[in-house]
Scaffold this motif. Structure first.
Motif, mmCIF file in Angstrom:
data_model
loop_
_atom_site.group_PDB
_atom_site.id
_atom_site.type_symbol
_atom_site.label_atom_id
_atom_site.label_comp_id
_atom_site.label_asym_id
_atom_site.label_seq_id
_atom_site.Cartn_x
_atom_site.Cartn_y
_atom_site.Cartn_z
ATOM 1 N N ARG B 16 0.834 -1.206 0.000
ATOM 2 C CA ARG B 16 0.000 0.000 0.000
ATOM 3 C C ARG B 16 0.866 1.253 0.000
ATOM 4 O O ARG B 16 0.633 2.197 -0.776
ATOM 5 N N ALA B 39 -4.546 -13.180 2.239
ATOM 6 C CA ALA B 39 -5.009 -11.796 2.463
ATOM 7 C C ALA B 39 -5.080 -11.070 1.129
ATOM 8 O O ALA B 39 -4.379 -11.429 0.170
ATOM 9 N N PHE B 40 -5.925 -10.029 1.088
ATOM 10 C CA PHE B 40 -6.124 -9.285 -0.154
ATOM 11 C C PHE B 40 -6.603 -7.872 0.167
ATOM 12 O O PHE B 40 -7.336 -7.660 1.129
ATOM 13 N N GLU B 41 -6.197 -6.923 -0.664
ATOM 14 C CA GLU B 41 -6.801 -5.583 -0.603
ATOM 15 C C GLU B 41 -6.817 -4.961 -1.996
ATOM 16 O O GLU B 41 -5.799 -4.952 -2.701
ATOM 17 N N ARG B 42 -7.974 -4.441 -2.369
ATOM 18 C CA ARG B 42 -8.094 -3.630 -3.595
ATOM 19 C C ARG B 42 -8.164 -2.179 -3.160
ATOM 20 O O ARG B 42 -9.149 -1.754 -2.565
ATOM 21 N N MET B 43 -7.117 -1.436 -3.429
ATOM 22 C CA MET B 43 -7.073 -0.033 -3.024
ATOM 23 C C MET B 43 -8.110 0.786 -3.793
ATOM 24 O O MET B 43 -8.479 0.439 -4.912
ATOM 25 N N ASP B 44 -8.561 1.888 -3.198
ATOM 26 C CA ASP B 44 -9.530 2.742 -3.884
ATOM 27 C C ASP B 44 -8.938 3.217 -5.207
ATOM 28 O O ASP B 44 -7.825 3.744 -5.241
ATOM 29 N N LEU B 51 -7.811 -7.200 -10.269
ATOM 30 C CA LEU B 51 -8.105 -8.037 -9.102
ATOM 31 C C LEU B 51 -7.734 -9.491 -9.403
ATOM 32 O O LEU B 51 -6.962 -10.123 -8.673
#
Lengths: 135, 135, 135, 135
Positions: B16, B39-44, B51
């Motif tokens: 990030r 774990a996963f995160e799609r930033m704004d 994805l």
């Protein structure tokens, strides 16, 4: 409007804390209002088979804007919509998926929790959804 | 041994920060040594279509223990293993997936990044993998 | 923000008119920013096999926010991302999918057209995207 | 003979009006006699998860030439054809899918509606099917 990164992170942190407080490691999923994955965490020791369930609970709640357990009424024996749970590639219709709405009631996305008893999943999902709303 | 929650969280945070520093919102995925999502995160603002690519980069690197771009050598025209990239339901063989190993060289899992140019994805993935190793 | 019903209807009407004016019946698809179907029409006489292509062009453009033909650069021989077009369950990387953005540049969704020569598909898609933006 | 573009457009318009009149935004699908999509609209505010259901209702009714709820008799406990609803990749066997026939009774296609209670879906589907027949 869709669930934000800040809201998703708040949901993950709150779910993690609630899971630790009851001593049950969880799979934590957050989906947006387009039913696409936004964030996920599998805590150490969480059941691997619950990964898919947590994701599908969040997806199901995002698709319909209802708690996942509420959707069982449609598909249960004698319900209005037999086979409903087989739509959309297969829905999850027991507790642990909760929609997240903004203050005007618009659907932003949903959280999904799996790893414990269904009542535990629900309790952790409530903490996650509340944190997302407040963020 | 498998990648831990603490290592996965460190990878997400580092990715990030690296993404913010280059101004490109990213999809950030962490897989364990069983090639399952950790774990996963799609930033704004991150590309929605990336994805799937971020997840598949991490999965590919976890399956083989190589950087994703290194696997292209097997499947490229003239390589030893034509069609290799179609195994395992389809691999991703360009940069952005990097394995994470412990200090004895054992594979713990992998990170996968997508959302920018391939060189940007790679740079952010290196930051994520380094943070996971150090955690 | 996501593409509205009014914008989708404007896109369908404009595509239909452009298709009639060149004498080529078309499949016309509109997707939202979550890469979910918003509206569709298969004109009388349009190629049945182009149904899937129109939908996938719109989905591809919505997933990445680029014209579909621009994505070919990533996946072509010598491109930076070999196999890119196999992500997301298979992308369409030739012309006829065009993203729709609002006046601030935010992605709202996309249109996808198929049924004629690629240049015809592109021409009709431009008419559809322009009408959606103006609605 | 297959359902025409004019009939499909008439069905969409009638469904939209019926949906507005009861205050429930709907997913509206029209399939042809080859069980292929002819037209679709997801009204603003319509449940995203009902997209798949509307399409599958229309597909199911087009495949068999019966109202979707009539097909439940085959698959229900004690029915003649257990598992019938799992054929064709999964059918939808509750109300909201209605075949469209010409004046000689030949099957032209079907409409499928989803987004409200099953009785509401049925009411809107009747309006759509009637408009298609009259067009």
């Amino acid at each position: 409007m869709s669930i934000t990164q800040a809201q998703a992170e708040a949901a993950i942190i709150a779910a993690r804390q609630a899971a630790v407080s009851i001593g049950v490691p969880m799979n934590i999923a957050v989906y947006d209002d387009g039913a696409n994955l936004k964030a996920f965490e599998r805590m150490d020791g969480a059941l691997l088979g619950s990964l898919d369930i947590a994701m599908n609970k969040a997806r199901t709640a995002a698709l319909f804007g209802f708690n996942t357990e509420a959707l069982y009424d449609f598909s249960k024996p004698g319900g209005t919509s037999p086979g409903f749970e087989q739509s959309n590639g297969g829905l999850t219709v027991f507790a642990g998926g909760i929609p997240v709405r903004d203050h005007d009631g618009r659907l932003l996305g949903a959280v999904g929790i799996s790893g414990g008893a269904v009542t535990q999943d629900f309790e952790v999902a409530e903490a996650a959804a509340a944190a997302a709303r407040a963020a």
